[in-house]
Scaffold this motif. Structure first.
Motif, PDB file in Angstrom:
ATOM      1  N   GLY A 102     104.629  17.279   6.407  1.00 43.93           N
ATOM      2  CA  GLY A 102     104.210  15.935   6.766  1.00 43.93           C
ATOM      3  C   GLY A 102     102.751  15.665   6.451  1.00 43.93           C
ATOM      4  O   GLY A 102     102.201  16.152   5.461  1.00 43.93           O
ATOM      5  N   TRP A 103     102.084  14.944   7.347  1.00 42.98           N
ATOM      6  CA  TRP A 103     100.752  14.433   7.068  1.00 42.98           C
ATOM      7  C   TRP A 103      99.661  15.480   7.171  1.00 42.98           C
ATOM      8  O   TRP A 103      98.616  15.346   6.534  1.00 42.98           O
ATOM      9  CB  TRP A 103     100.435  13.280   8.033  1.00 42.98           C
ATOM     10  N   LEU A 104      99.846  16.501   7.980  1.00 46.71           N
ATOM     11  CA  LEU A 104      98.790  17.485   8.223  1.00 46.71           C
ATOM     12  C   LEU A 104      99.234  18.875   7.792  1.00 46.71           C
ATOM     13  O   LEU A 104     100.401  19.230   7.965  1.00 46.71           O
ATOM     14  CB  LEU A 104      98.433  17.539   9.719  1.00 46.71           C
ATOM     15  N   PRO A 105      98.314  19.681   7.258  1.00 45.72           N
ATOM     16  CA  PRO A 105      98.643  21.103   7.052  1.00 45.72           C
ATOM     17  C   PRO A 105      98.726  21.817   8.393  1.00 45.72           C
ATOM     18  O   PRO A 105      98.057  21.433   9.357  1.00 45.72           O
ATOM     19  CB  PRO A 105      97.467  21.611   6.215  1.00 45.72           C
ATOM     20  N   ALA A 106      99.537  22.853   8.440  1.00 46.98           N
ATOM     21  CA  ALA A 106      99.771  23.546   9.707  1.00 46.98           C
ATOM     22  C   ALA A 106      98.497  24.145  10.289  1.00 46.98           C
ATOM     23  O   ALA A 106      98.367  24.267  11.510  1.00 46.98           O
ATOM     24  CB  ALA A 106     100.820  24.635   9.507  1.00 46.98           C
ATOM     25  N   SER A 107      97.540  24.509   9.445  1.00 49.61           N
ATOM     26  CA  SER A 107      96.303  25.120   9.937  1.00 49.61           C
ATOM     27  C   SER A 107      95.454  24.129  10.727  1.00 49.61           C
ATOM     28  O   SER A 107      94.515  24.534  11.422  1.00 49.61           O
ATOM     29  CB  SER A 107      95.493  25.683   8.770  1.00 49.61           C
ATOM     30  N   TRP A 108      95.768  22.858  10.638  1.00 52.27           N
ATOM     31  CA  TRP A 108      95.024  21.833  11.372  1.00 52.27           C
ATOM     32  C   TRP A 108      95.755  21.404  12.660  1.00 52.27           C
ATOM     33  O   TRP A 108      95.534  20.314  13.180  1.00 52.27           O
ATOM     34  CB  TRP A 108      94.806  20.593  10.496  1.00 52.27           C
TER      35      TRP A 108
END
Length: 413
Positions: A102-108
């Motif tokens: 989706g909109w964000l990478p998992a690290s964020w």
């Protein structure tokens, strides 16, 4: 035995209000489970899911008294509609941000924390509004029956909602399940608001609304009752967690479901039976019975009993659970009596926040004891918390304070 329930049935709109209130709270026991799956699918970390769920809980605890105060001042329907919309939108945004790919990478993932906190701030105050309304529309045995039915039905919610949520996750995925929670939160709040309007419960009567700015904590017995709620919830949460820990250590995690069901069934039966008991319920006595049920777990769990009999533990939980729903019903009834009219939704918001504090204290302590000493030690800690809670409500300021008048009594004078 059925007389109080028959009296409750004679209260106008009683069962419509109860059904709408329960519908509005259906999402509540499911949300942490659903979010854990959603964040874990996205990040691969259950810990991250727990932190995001915790942020919602913190927001809910912080805003509880303020949402109740707003409901007392401007009417519960308006507050339910506004918070329901905010809560639904918040969960929808979390679902979109945490959707894999989706909109964000998992690290964020940490960027979800302020969103989750704001979502918790918008949590619809359906439970506290629902409890406050019983003090307004029912009295005597009918009021006691109302609190008993509400506490018993809450047990059903905490059994059924996680099952429905797990089914939704399995069938449609965590993203869809999170959206369903948001939709039920918003729709349920709207249905409850509409039902309150139809019942003529739009706002507290003007002659008693907002009796001044003095802190509710200064009301006789109120702070002690909050302490009781905090510590007793801590004791009950300890039992919930040690059940899971013991089942997992035995290599039979499915056993936790059966043990939790026995605990809940006992509570359901106790709520229905004692809800029809004559006379004013004594919080300290019902709390003492709950303490006895927790204490009884100590000698049947490891390391006191090795390896421990699942059948014996199930029997102890079934019998010990008989006191849980009646105890919470008595607590809610007593708080409704102690709180000034025009501030009761706020009072139940304080109690909800106190319970969350108790849960936050008990959860890590229980985990540490399970790691170091075993489930019997965790049960002993839960019993100590619950016993201290009973000492608080045994104080004369809780037992002997005069009940605040109901709306009809105020209007008559």
């Amino acid at each position: 035995m059925l007389r109080p329930y028959l009296l409750l049935a004679q209260v106008p709109h009683a069962f419509a209000l109860l059904g709408a209130c329960l519908l509005a709270r259906l999402h509540q026991p499911a949300i942490n489970l659903v979010l854990t799956f959603l964040i874990a699918d996205w990040t691969g970390s259950y810990a991250a899911g727990g932190v995001v769920g915790g942020a919602i809980t913190v927001g809910q605890a912080v805003a509880g008294p303020f949402r109740g105060r707003a409901a007392d001042r401007s009417g519960p329907s308006k507050v339910l509609l506004i918070t329901g919309c905010g809560y639904g939108l918040g969960l929808g945004l979390i679902a979109l941000l945490a959707r894999p790919g989706g909109w964000l990478p998992a690290s964020w993932w940490w960027l979800l924390l302020p969103v989750a906190f704001a979502t918790g701030l918008s949590f619809p105050p359906s439970g506290q509004v629902g409890r406050a309304m019983w003090v307004r529309i029912a009295d005597g045995p009918a009021r006691q029956a109302a609190f008993a039915v509400e506490a018993t039905a809450q047990e059903l919610l905490f059994v059924a909602a996680p099952i429905l949520a797990a089914f939704a996750v399995a069938a449609q995925g965590a993203f869809a399940a999170t959206l369903w929670c948001g939709a039920f939160g918003a729709l349920g709040a709207a249905v409850f608001a509409a039902t309150l309007r139809r019942a003529g419960l739009r706002a507290v009567p003007p002659e008693v609304a907002d009796r001044g700015g003095a802190s509710l904590l200064a009301a006789p017995g109120f702070g002690l009752l909050l302490g009781f709620g905090c510590l007793m919830i801590g004791g009950v949460i300890t039992v919930d967690l040690l059940i899971v820990g013991w089942a997992r250590e035995r290599g039979t995690p499915e056993l936790a479901g059966y043990l939790a069901a026995a605990w809940a069934i006992g509570s359901l039966v106790g709520g229905l039976l004692l809800g029809a008991a004559a006379g004013r319920p004594r919080v300290w006595l019902r709390g003492a019975l709950a303490v006895a049920g927790i204490v009884a777990l100590v000698p049947v769990l490891p390391p006191v009993a090795v390896p421990g009999s699942p059948w014996l533990v199930t029997a102890v939980l079934l019998v010990g659970g008989l006191a849980i729903a009646p105890m919470f019903a008595a607590t809610n009834a007593r708080l409704g009596e102690l709180a000034p009219e025009g501030r009761r939704a706020e009072a139940f918001g304080w109690l909800a926040s106190a319970g969350m504090v108790g849960s936050a204290i008990a959860a890590p302590a229980t985990g540490a004891l399970l790691d170091v000493s075993g489930p019997a030690a965790a049960a002993a800690m839960g019993a100590v918390l619950a016993a201290v809670a009973v000492c608080l409500v045994a104080h004369p300021s809780v037992r002997n304070s005069r009940p605040a008048p109901c709306a009809e009594e105020t209007a008559a004078t």
